[in-house]
Scaffold this motif. Structure first.
Motif, PDB file in Angstrom:
ATOM      1  N   TYR A   1       9.729   3.224  16.856  1.00 50.76           N
ATOM      2  CA  TYR A   1       8.442   3.803  17.206  1.00 50.76           C
ATOM      3  C   TYR A   1       7.301   2.790  17.326  1.00 50.76           C
ATOM      4  CZ  TYR A   1      10.518   8.393  16.274  1.00 50.76           C
ATOM      5  OH  TYR A   1      11.295   9.525  16.321  1.00 50.76           O
ATOM      6  N   GLY A   2       7.449   1.603  16.785  1.00 51.79           N
ATOM      7  CA  GLY A   2       6.399   0.602  16.906  1.00 51.79           C
ATOM      8  C   GLY A   2       5.072   1.062  16.343  1.00 51.79           C
ATOM      9  N   ASP A   3       4.006   0.949  17.132  1.00 52.01           N
ATOM     10  CA  ASP A   3       2.681   1.324  16.640  1.00 52.01           C
ATOM     11  C   ASP A   3       2.447   2.831  16.666  1.00 52.01           C
ATOM     12  OD1 ASP A   3       2.319   1.831  19.340  1.00 52.01           O
ATOM     13  OD2 ASP A   3       0.724   0.357  19.630  1.00 52.01           O
ATOM     14  N   LYS A   4       3.491   3.605  16.985  1.00 51.67           N
ATOM     15  CA  LYS A   4       3.410   5.066  16.877  1.00 51.67           C
ATOM     16  C   LYS A   4       3.935   5.561  15.528  1.00 51.67           C
ATOM     17  CE  LYS A   4       1.974   5.433  21.135  1.00 51.67           C
ATOM     18  NZ  LYS A   4       0.555   5.747  21.430  1.00 51.67           N
ATOM     19  N   LEU A   5       4.290   4.625  14.646  1.00 52.02           N
ATOM     20  CA  LEU A   5       4.780   4.978  13.312  1.00 52.02           C
ATOM     21  C   LEU A   5       3.688   4.740  12.280  1.00 52.02           C
ATOM     22  CD1 LEU A   5       7.097   5.681  11.280  1.00 52.02           C
ATOM     23  CD2 LEU A   5       7.553   3.212  11.174  1.00 52.02           C
ATOM     24  N   ILE A   6       3.472   5.743  11.436  1.00 50.69           N
ATOM     25  CA  ILE A   6       2.555   5.642  10.300  1.00 50.69           C
ATOM     26  C   ILE A   6       3.392   5.755   9.029  1.00 50.69           C
ATOM     27  CG2 ILE A   6       0.559   6.639   9.121  1.00 50.69           C
ATOM     28  CD1 ILE A   6      -0.218   7.923  11.830  1.00 50.69           C
ATOM     29  N   VAL A   7       3.331   4.745   8.167  1.00 50.71           N
ATOM     30  CA  VAL A   7       4.123   4.733   6.945  1.00 50.71           C
ATOM     31  C   VAL A   7       3.210   4.996   5.750  1.00 50.71           C
ATOM     32  CG1 VAL A   7       5.743   3.457   5.505  1.00 50.71           C
ATOM     33  CG2 VAL A   7       5.696   3.065   7.977  1.00 50.71           C
ATOM     34  N   ASP A   8       3.455   6.092   5.069  1.00 45.01           N
ATOM     35  CA  ASP A   8       2.733   6.460   3.854  1.00 45.01           C
ATOM     36  C   ASP A   8       3.392   5.740   2.680  1.00 45.01           C
ATOM     37  OD1 ASP A   8       1.910   7.692   1.472  1.00 45.01           O
ATOM     38  OD2 ASP A   8       1.729   9.663   2.385  1.00 45.01           O
ATOM     39  N   CYS A   9       2.698   4.739   2.140  1.00 49.99           N
ATOM     40  CA  CYS A   9       3.212   3.958   1.006  1.00 49.99           C
ATOM     41  C   CYS A   9       2.484   4.312  -0.286  1.00 49.99           C
ATOM     42  CB  CYS A   9       3.073   2.463   1.286  1.00 49.99           C
ATOM     43  SG  CYS A   9       4.095   1.870   2.638  1.00 49.99           S
ATOM     44  N   THR A  10       2.005   5.539  -0.408  1.00 49.02           N
ATOM     45  CA  THR A  10       1.318   5.921  -1.642  1.00 49.02           C
ATOM     46  C   THR A  10       2.279   5.932  -2.828  1.00 49.02           C
ATOM     47  OG1 THR A  10       1.597   8.257  -1.041  1.00 49.02           O
ATOM     48  CG2 THR A  10      -0.512   7.215  -0.491  1.00 49.02           C
ATOM     49  N   GLN A  11       3.593   5.958  -2.565  1.00 50.25           N
ATOM     50  CA  GLN A  11       4.592   5.818  -3.623  1.00 50.25           C
ATOM     51  C   GLN A  11       5.247   4.437  -3.571  1.00 50.25           C
ATOM     52  OE1 GLN A  11       7.389   9.099  -3.425  1.00 50.25           O
ATOM     53  NE2 GLN A  11       5.943  10.466  -4.424  1.00 50.25           N
ATOM     54  N   ALA A  12       4.619   3.520  -2.857  1.00 51.03           N
ATOM     55  CA  ALA A  12       5.218   2.189  -2.670  1.00 51.03           C
ATOM     56  C   ALA A  12       4.106   1.141  -2.579  1.00 51.03           C
ATOM     57  CB  ALA A  12       6.084   2.174  -1.414  1.00 51.03           C
ATOM     58  N   PHE A  13       3.359   0.987  -3.671  1.00 50.31           N
ATOM     59  CA  PHE A  13       2.183   0.114  -3.668  1.00 50.31           C
ATOM     60  C   PHE A  13       2.501  -1.290  -3.191  1.00 50.31           C
ATOM     61  CE2 PHE A  13      -0.295  -3.192  -5.758  1.00 50.31           C
ATOM     62  CZ  PHE A  13      -1.590  -2.837  -5.423  1.00 50.31           C
ATOM     63  N   PHE A  14       3.669  -1.823  -3.541  1.00 49.15           N
ATOM     64  CA  PHE A  14       3.968  -3.230  -3.298  1.00 49.15           C
ATOM     65  C   PHE A  14       4.457  -3.525  -1.874  1.00 49.15           C
ATOM     66  CE2 PHE A  14       4.119  -2.764  -7.880  1.00 49.15           C
ATOM     67  CZ  PHE A  14       3.382  -3.864  -8.295  1.00 49.15           C
ATOM     68  N   MET A  15       4.642  -2.492  -1.071  1.00 49.87           N
ATOM     69  CA  MET A  15       5.070  -2.730   0.304  1.00 49.87           C
ATOM     70  C   MET A  15       3.882  -3.140   1.161  1.00 49.87           C
ATOM     71  SD  MET A  15       7.305  -0.313   2.840  1.00 49.87           S
ATOM     72  CE  MET A  15       8.277  -1.089   4.131  1.00 49.87           C
ATOM     73  N   LYS A  16       4.081  -4.167   1.992  1.00 55.22           N
ATOM     74  CA  LYS A  16       3.040  -4.648   2.897  1.00 55.22           C
ATOM     75  C   LYS A  16       3.396  -4.259   4.330  1.00 55.22           C
ATOM     76  CE  LYS A  16       2.255  -8.631  -0.138  1.00 55.22           C
ATOM     77  NZ  LYS A  16       2.256 -10.115  -0.251  1.00 55.22           N
ATOM     78  N   GLY A  17       2.441  -4.427   5.231  1.00 57.07           N
ATOM     79  CA  GLY A  17       2.682  -4.112   6.626  1.00 57.07           C
ATOM     80  C   GLY A  17       3.585  -5.134   7.298  1.00 57.07           C
ATOM     81  N   ASN A  18       4.152  -4.736   8.434  1.00 55.56           N
ATOM     82  CA  ASN A  18       5.050  -5.644   9.166  1.00 55.56           C
ATOM     83  C   ASN A  18       4.477  -6.100  10.501  1.00 55.56           C
ATOM     84  OD1 ASN A  18       5.310  -3.417  10.851  1.00 55.56           O
ATOM     85  ND2 ASN A  18       7.443  -2.998  10.311  1.00 55.56           N
ATOM     86  N   GLY A  19       3.238  -5.722  10.781  1.00 57.50           N
ATOM     87  CA  GLY A  19       2.599  -6.139  12.025  1.00 57.50           C
ATOM     88  C   GLY A  19       2.921  -5.269  13.214  1.00 57.50           C
ATOM     89  N   ARG A  20       3.892  -4.350  13.078  1.00 61.39           N
ATOM     90  CA  ARG A  20       4.281  -3.485  14.199  1.00 61.39           C
ATOM     91  C   ARG A  20       3.718  -2.071  14.054  1.00 61.39           C
ATOM     92  NH1 ARG A  20       9.293  -5.880  13.103  1.00 61.39           N
ATOM     93  NH2 ARG A  20      10.014  -3.954  12.128  1.00 61.39           N
ATOM     94  N   SER A  21       3.691  -1.577  12.819  1.00 58.70           N
ATOM     95  CA  SER A  21       3.334  -0.184  12.576  1.00 58.70           C
ATOM     96  C   SER A  21       2.157  -0.103  11.607  1.00 58.70           C
ATOM     97  CB  SER A  21       4.552   0.571  12.020  1.00 58.70           C
ATOM     98  OG  SER A  21       5.662   0.447  12.896  1.00 58.70           O
ATOM     99  N   TRP A  22       1.746   1.123  11.297  1.00 53.14           N
ATOM    100  CA  TRP A  22       0.645   1.378  10.373  1.00 53.14           C
ATOM    101  C   TRP A  22       1.199   1.606   8.972  1.00 53.14           C
ATOM    102  CZ3 TRP A  22      -4.336   1.517  12.489  1.00 53.14           C
ATOM    103  CH2 TRP A  22      -4.401   1.606  13.878  1.00 53.14           C
TER     104      TRP A  22
END
Length: 319
Positions: A109-130
């Motif tokens: 999905y690329g930039d059409k993907l939104i990732v909710d990391c409210t249960q994953a504080f330590f995850m960072k972005g990958n430059g492709r998605s939100w």
């Protein structure tokens, strides 16, 4: 202008610790999501049914349409939709054990993907998605969320930092009065709504004093101990991911867990999420089963192995 004289404020020299490397900070996960929706203006967003109503606040605030999808026993959708122009797909990194699957979604999905990391504080972005998270679900701060955008998208930071928060619940818990601070905690949750505002100065200072590597080590130790006890009742096999930092240890019991009995012994286990069973939607049986039977056991840096052992004893003797 710096006032001269008068009473003293908190002495808060900035600390040396940091984990996230994004300039985009907001007062809450809902605020971050509202900002994403306001910026992208989707015609429709697919969202998991297994989520809290707090997520929906951002859609209501931005007047954005959404459609629920079902998940399977691996907490993944059985079918992935082909998105029409200006449609988006939102996925939750449940307990921070779904990074590999998120990589697959991001490729699709690329930039059409939104990732909710409210249960994953330590995850960072990958430059492709939100990607966005929530600080207060992991640490004793009044507010805070970090947002990562796709690399090709740039926007202005929130003009105003959040000042609408309370800290009395944090002080109560610091002084050993967790029960007494609960109502204040609920009041502050309301203040951490979807309104767009930057992270408070207080949270920025507090987060700069956290030794994140130490926090991660403690989480791993507690998780691994619980895995020796509950491995047969683990919700699902975790992904082989060295970077995952689990939020909780998810135990799926074959009976309705008596949380009241645990709370009487000062063991407070949350429910993810009561909102699910209250929605009048047919189907979504796995989501409703998880809401009723899942025990997400705390494993965070406030606790040691002795605390884990006490919690295990209480769970094994639940009525």
């Amino acid at each position: 202008m710096n006032p001269i004289g008068g009473y003293y404020g908190l002495e808060l020299p900035k600390g040396a610790f940091s984990w996230h490397n994004t300039p985009y900070t907001f007062k809450s996960g809902r605020s971050s999501l509202h900002y994403i929706l306001q910026l992208t203006k989707p015609s429709l967003v697919y969202i998991p049914f297994y989520t809290c109503n707090g997520l929906l606040d951002s859609f209501e605030a931005s007047n954005t349409n959404y459609l629920f999808y079902e998940i399977n026993h691996l907490l993944e959708p059985d079918e992935l939709p082909d998105l029409s122009p200006n449609e988006y797909f939102l996925y939750i990194n449940y307990f921070d054990v779904k990074r590999e699957f998120i990589g697959t979604l991001s490729e699709k999905y690329g930039d059409k993907l939104i990732v909710d990391c409210t249960q994953a504080f330590f995850m960072k972005g990958n430059g492709r998605s939100w990607f966005f998270n929530s600080c207060r679900k992991y640490f004793g701060v009044p507010d805070g969320s970090y947002l990562y955008m796709p690399n090709h998208i740039h926007s202005n930071l929130p003009a105003v930092k959040n000042e609408q928060y309370i800290v009395s619940h944090l002080v109560s818990r610091f002084n050993g009065h967790a029960r007494e601070g609960y109502l204040s905690f609920l009041e502050n949750e309301v203040l951490c709504g979807p309104e767009i505002a930057g992270m408070s100065k207080l949270s920025e200072y507090l987060l700069s004093h956290i030794n994140y590597e130490e926090v991660i080590d403690i989480r791993y130790a507690n998780y691994n101990y619980l895995d020796t006890v509950f491995t047969e009742q683990h919700l699902f096999p975790p992904e082989p991911c060295d970077e995952c930092v689990p939020m909780v240890y998810p135990v799926l019991l074959n009976k309705f867990p008596n949380r009241k009995s645990l709370a009487e012994q000062d063991v407070f286990i949350p429910t993810f999420w009561t909102d699910v069973k209250d929605r009048k939607h047919p189907g979504f049986e796995i989501e409703k089963l998880l809401t009723a039977h899942l025990l997400p056991l705390p494993i965070d840096h406030r606790y040691n192995l002795g605390d884990m052992e006490r919690m295990v004893r209480l769970i094994k003797h639940l009525p």
